[in-house]
Scaffold this motif. Sequence first.
Motif, mmCIF file in Angstrom:
data_model
loop_
_atom_site.group_PDB
_atom_site.id
_atom_site.type_symbol
_atom_site.label_atom_id
_atom_site.label_comp_id
_atom_site.label_asym_id
_atom_site.label_seq_id
_atom_site.Cartn_x
_atom_site.Cartn_y
_atom_site.Cartn_z
ATOM 1 N N LEU A 50 0.981 -1.113 -0.056
ATOM 2 C CA LEU A 50 -0.029 -0.012 -0.016
ATOM 3 C C LEU A 50 0.822 1.184 -0.120
ATOM 4 C CD1 LEU A 50 -2.571 -1.047 2.766
ATOM 5 C CD2 LEU A 50 -3.060 -0.715 0.313
ATOM 6 N N ASP A 51 0.279 2.162 -0.665
ATOM 7 C CA ASP A 51 1.056 3.373 -0.677
ATOM 8 C C ASP A 51 1.336 3.897 0.771
ATOM 9 O OD1 ASP A 51 1.099 6.664 -0.559
ATOM 10 O OD2 ASP A 51 1.264 6.137 -2.563
ATOM 11 N N GLN A 52 2.681 4.583 1.195
ATOM 12 C CA GLN A 52 3.192 4.935 2.554
ATOM 13 C C GLN A 52 2.035 5.859 3.022
ATOM 14 O OE1 GLN A 52 7.035 6.485 2.800
ATOM 15 N NE2 GLN A 52 7.211 5.946 4.818
ATOM 16 N N ALA A 53 1.374 6.704 2.352
ATOM 17 C CA ALA A 53 0.403 7.867 2.869
ATOM 18 C C ALA A 53 -0.730 6.957 3.369
ATOM 19 C CB ALA A 53 -0.048 8.530 1.836
ATOM 20 N N LEU A 54 -0.948 5.703 3.188
ATOM 21 C CA LEU A 54 -2.389 5.071 3.790
ATOM 22 C C LEU A 54 -1.885 4.148 4.941
ATOM 23 C CD1 LEU A 54 -3.982 3.743 0.500
ATOM 24 C CD2 LEU A 54 -4.339 5.871 1.707
ATOM 25 N N CYS A 55 -0.615 3.205 4.804
ATOM 26 C CA CYS A 55 -0.228 2.431 5.788
ATOM 27 C C CYS A 55 0.779 2.725 6.625
ATOM 28 C CB CYS A 55 0.222 1.142 4.880
ATOM 29 S SG CYS A 55 1.692 1.367 4.251
ATOM 30 N N GLY A 56 1.483 3.935 6.271
ATOM 31 C CA GLY A 56 2.488 4.324 7.336
ATOM 32 C C GLY A 56 3.574 3.441 7.259
ATOM 33 N N LEU A 57 3.924 2.301 6.491
ATOM 34 C CA LEU A 57 5.089 1.602 6.719
ATOM 35 C C LEU A 57 5.948 1.996 5.543
ATOM 36 C CD1 LEU A 57 2.883 -1.927 6.647
ATOM 37 C CD2 LEU A 57 4.140 -0.419 8.448
ATOM 38 N N SER A 98 -3.182 7.101 8.981
ATOM 39 C CA SER A 98 -2.971 7.837 10.474
ATOM 40 C C SER A 98 -1.879 8.905 10.062
ATOM 41 C CB SER A 98 -2.622 6.945 11.276
ATOM 42 O OG SER A 98 -3.694 6.345 11.672
ATOM 43 N N GLU A 99 -0.866 8.653 9.427
ATOM 44 C CA GLU A 99 0.067 9.591 9.370
ATOM 45 C C GLU A 99 0.143 10.607 8.313
ATOM 46 O OE1 GLU A 99 4.017 8.105 11.266
ATOM 47 O OE2 GLU A 99 3.017 6.090 10.679
ATOM 48 N N SER A 100 -0.831 10.754 7.417
ATOM 49 C CA SER A 100 -0.948 11.588 6.358
ATOM 50 C C SER A 100 -1.439 12.723 6.951
ATOM 51 C CB SER A 100 -1.959 10.923 5.450
ATOM 52 O OG SER A 100 -2.266 11.953 4.471
ATOM 53 N N ASP A 101 -0.919 13.835 6.327
ATOM 54 C CA ASP A 101 -1.434 15.366 6.728
ATOM 55 C C ASP A 101 -2.085 15.938 5.603
ATOM 56 O OD1 ASP A 101 0.347 15.825 4.886
ATOM 57 O OD2 ASP A 101 1.625 17.110 5.988
ATOM 58 N N ASP A 102 -2.623 15.041 4.605
ATOM 59 C CA ASP A 102 -3.790 15.433 3.718
ATOM 60 C C ASP A 102 -5.084 14.868 4.005
ATOM 61 O OD1 ASP A 102 -5.156 15.630 1.233
ATOM 62 O OD2 ASP A 102 -3.835 14.758 -0.061
ATOM 63 N N GLU A 103 -5.827 15.954 4.647
ATOM 64 C CA GLU A 103 -7.210 15.769 5.088
ATOM 65 C C GLU A 103 -8.016 15.428 4.026
ATOM 66 O OE1 GLU A 103 -8.830 18.686 7.836
ATOM 67 O OE2 GLU A 103 -6.992 18.867 8.825
ATOM 68 N N ARG A 104 -7.887 15.794 3.040
ATOM 69 C CA ARG A 104 -8.954 15.431 1.840
ATOM 70 C C ARG A 104 -8.753 13.730 1.458
ATOM 71 N NH1 ARG A 104 -8.784 19.513 -3.049
ATOM 72 N NH2 ARG A 104 -10.487 18.026 -3.866
ATOM 73 N N GLY A 160 -7.754 4.929 14.878
ATOM 74 C CA GLY A 160 -6.467 4.880 15.083
ATOM 75 C C GLY A 160 -5.840 5.437 16.481
ATOM 76 N N THR A 161 -4.827 5.385 16.752
ATOM 77 C CA THR A 161 -4.330 6.113 18.079
ATOM 78 C C THR A 161 -3.760 7.478 17.808
ATOM 79 O OG1 THR A 161 -2.427 4.847 17.644
ATOM 80 C CG2 THR A 161 -3.622 3.893 19.370
ATOM 81 N N PHE A 162 -3.719 8.089 16.522
ATOM 82 C CA PHE A 162 -3.011 9.243 16.160
ATOM 83 C C PHE A 162 -3.798 9.431 14.681
ATOM 84 C CE2 PHE A 162 0.420 11.468 13.905
ATOM 85 C CZ PHE A 162 0.656 12.425 15.013
ATOM 86 N N GLY A 163 -3.835 10.765 14.164
ATOM 87 C CA GLY A 163 -4.340 11.154 13.002
ATOM 88 C C GLY A 163 -4.041 12.677 12.922
#
Length: 380
Positions: A50-57, A98-104, A160-163
């Motif tokens: 998955l894209d890093q923006a989705l999974c954070g991996l 959870s780690e994306s800053d793109d709210e849209r 999630g625990t963060f967003g």
Amino acid sequence: MSDRSTGAATPGTAPVVDIHTHAMPLPFLRQLEREGLADLSGIGDHVLTLDQALCGLPPGAPVPLAPEQYDMERRLAQLTASGVDHQVVAAPPFLFASESDDERLVLDITRRSNDALAEFVAGSGGRLSGLATVPVGIAGAADELARCLDVLGLAGATMGTFGGRRELDDPVNEELWRALAERRCFTLLHPSRVSARDRLSDYHLVQLLGYPVETALAASRLIFGGVLDRHDLALCLAHGGGCAPAVGARLDLGWHRKPVARVVSRPPTDYLRRLLYDTAVFDTRALGRLVEDVTARNVLLGTDTPFDLVDHRPLETVRRMGLGPGEEAAILGGNAARLLPALALSPAPSPAPEPADVPGRQTLASLAAAPSPPAEGPQT
């Protein structure tokens, strides 16, 4: 419930409900692939990326994709084999962004994920119910919660625990906490990121260690940030609360001795005892200590199905504790029926048809209406 040796359902007993399971519907994953956000070329090997923006991996990191994540026939067969009657299903944290800053992006992915999950559980013949993903740290999360509960008919929520680059006690989440409390909405809090990822990059430590620590961090912020004073939440910590139960005494010590931590009205363990926990701790002794600390009323069966870090024999895990029948029944399904009344919309399933007038047969609806059993101490 199910027979102890075979896993087959036993007539006259209450349904067993697993409140911590996951699904990734294939139509949604195909959408993501067409948009360049997923790669399903490894589906034959039971993985996707998955894209890093989705999974954070890290880029290219494989995400487990068991067929039960999307194949309903295999899912229901696995469910029956496990001895569970009903599963509560949530998207996994790899789809939380959870780690994306793109709210849209976060809101778009969340909405489409919720739509796909609602469609997936609708095809289960009443054996699955869904949890709405709510995007913490994002304005509009409460609106998405309302849509999922009122329009899609999902049974509760997960988060999630963060967003949004914000912690759970950030003021942006107040509207969401208020909505969850007003609805008394069951919410599964699932770790969705880790701190110091570079130190956890080896040995699968992100999931093995980082996730339990992340859950404890999130719970601590909810406590010291006053969220649990302001809102009466039906909040369930995944994986038995991770490290939170183990550090409760240390949090209490800080509350007593450090003025900077004396910001809430009661010691932290008082708040921890008010939260809910699943049974996915993978050790009967550890689970017994959790039940002793928070009582059986606050513990629900959860397995993390169908990921590889799963309890394959969840009924045996609970029954080996030697609890009284009231406590055991509460953990295996009674608590879920009380906390997720929407589950009563589906009949209590069974692998084989039974006459309607079987004496003593209980449905999820009857369990939800019945008073909770008195707490009993673990038997020795």
